[in-house]
Scaffold this motif. Structure first.
Motif, short mmCIF file in Angstrom:
data_model
loop_
_atom_site.label_atom_id
_atom_site.label_comp_id
_atom_site.label_asym_id
_atom_site.label_seq_id
_atom_site.Cartn_x
_atom_site.Cartn_y
_atom_site.Cartn_z
N HIS A 44 0.84 -1.19 0.00
CA HIS A 44 0.00 0.00 0.00
C HIS A 44 0.88 1.25 0.00
O HIS A 44 2.06 1.19 0.38
CB HIS A 44 -1.06 -0.02 1.09
CG HIS A 44 -0.57 -0.10 2.51
ND1 HIS A 44 0.22 0.85 3.08
CD2 HIS A 44 -0.78 -1.05 3.46
CE1 HIS A 44 0.46 0.52 4.34
NE2 HIS A 44 -0.11 -0.64 4.59
N CYS A 64 -7.32 2.34 8.79
CA CYS A 64 -8.51 3.08 8.34
C CYS A 64 -9.33 3.62 9.50
O CYS A 64 -10.55 3.63 9.46
CB CYS A 64 -9.37 2.19 7.42
SG CYS A 64 -10.53 3.11 6.40
N SER A 83 -11.50 2.37 -3.49
CA SER A 83 -11.77 2.69 -2.08
C SER A 83 -13.01 1.92 -1.61
O SER A 83 -13.94 1.67 -2.37
CB SER A 83 -11.96 4.19 -1.89
OG SER A 83 -13.08 4.62 -2.60
N THR A 84 -12.99 1.57 -0.36
CA THR A 84 -14.11 0.87 0.25
C THR A 84 -15.04 1.90 0.89
O THR A 84 -14.68 3.08 1.02
CB THR A 84 -13.61 -0.08 1.36
OG1 THR A 84 -12.96 0.73 2.35
CG2 THR A 84 -12.64 -1.11 0.82
N GLU A 87 -13.37 3.42 3.88
CA GLU A 87 -12.39 4.46 3.55
C GLU A 87 -13.10 5.75 3.15
O GLU A 87 -12.69 6.84 3.57
CB GLU A 87 -11.47 4.00 2.41
CG GLU A 87 -10.40 5.05 2.09
CD GLU A 87 -9.63 4.78 0.82
OE1 GLU A 87 -9.69 3.66 0.27
OE2 GLU A 87 -8.97 5.72 0.34
N ARG A 102 -7.53 10.16 -1.18
CA ARG A 102 -7.52 8.77 -0.72
C ARG A 102 -6.76 8.70 0.60
O ARG A 102 -6.01 9.61 0.95
CB ARG A 102 -6.81 7.86 -1.75
CG ARG A 102 -7.49 7.71 -3.07
CD ARG A 102 -8.80 6.94 -3.00
NE ARG A 102 -8.71 5.63 -2.38
CZ ARG A 102 -8.50 4.49 -3.05
NH1 ARG A 102 -8.38 4.51 -4.35
NH2 ARG A 102 -8.46 3.34 -2.40
N CYS A 105 -3.01 4.43 3.33
CA CYS A 105 -2.88 3.08 3.88
C CYS A 105 -3.90 2.12 3.28
O CYS A 105 -3.83 0.91 3.50
CB CYS A 105 -3.00 3.09 5.40
SG CYS A 105 -4.66 3.45 6.02
N GLN A 106 -4.86 2.66 2.52
CA GLN A 106 -5.90 1.82 1.93
C GLN A 106 -5.72 1.65 0.42
O GLN A 106 -6.59 1.10 -0.25
CB GLN A 106 -7.28 2.42 2.22
CG GLN A 106 -7.57 2.59 3.70
CD GLN A 106 -7.55 1.27 4.45
OE1 GLN A 106 -8.24 0.32 4.08
NE2 GLN A 106 -6.72 1.19 5.48
N CYS A 107 -4.61 2.13 -0.11
CA CYS A 107 -4.37 2.09 -1.56
C CYS A 107 -3.31 1.04 -1.89
O CYS A 107 -2.11 1.31 -1.81
CB CYS A 107 -3.88 3.45 -2.05
SG CYS A 107 -5.02 4.80 -1.78
#
Ligand code: FES
Length: 132
Positions: A44, A64, A83-84, A87, A102, A105-107
């Motif tokens: 990530h 997150c 993205s969720t 997120e 964004r 840490c979620q990418c």
């Protein structure tokens, strides 16, 4: 002993990621505004940055649960994981929200790149100004 041909056969593909920093000194201790690194597929963006010595804030440790790792993806949005809902809810709390915002840490790096990310100056300043 030399490298055997098979030594790197299982290495993940490498993806070029460029970090553009509005305040490079606070993130790296240097004045170089742009750094390009080779990221392994699946990493990530927060860990790619930290590995490169770019100290993006990450108050929750990359789970997150904050918005301090907020970045702008300027190129290659289709080269990272989507993205969720979690997120999206969290990133809305970040200052300076944009369409390309964004949480780093979620990418996860998914494609071949190139990926270009901008780290706003307030990435560190916002955290310093939080009341204790
Ligand atoms: S480090 Fe907290 S959401 Fe990324």
């Amino acid at each position: 002993m030399g490298l055997r041909h098979s030594d790197h056969i299982n290495d993940p593909p490498i993806v070029p990621v460029t970090f553009v920093m509005e305040d490079p000194h606070s993130l790296t201790g240097k004045d170089q505004p742009e750094v390009t690194v080779n990221a392994p597929l699946g990493a990530h963006l927060l860990e790619v940055a930290l590995e490169a010595g770019i100290n993006i804030e990450h108050a929750c440790g990359g789970v997150c649960a904050c918005s301090t790792c907020h970045i702008y993806v300027e190129r290659g949005m289709d080269q990272i994981s989507e993205s969720t809902e979690a997120e999206e809810d969290r990133v809305e709390e970040a200052p300076g929200l944009q369409r390309n915002s964004r949480l780093s840490c979620q990418c996860d790096v998914r494609g071949k790149g190139p990926i270009v990310v901008r780290i706003p100056a307030w990435n560190r300043n916002a955290v310093k100004e939080l009341p204790h």
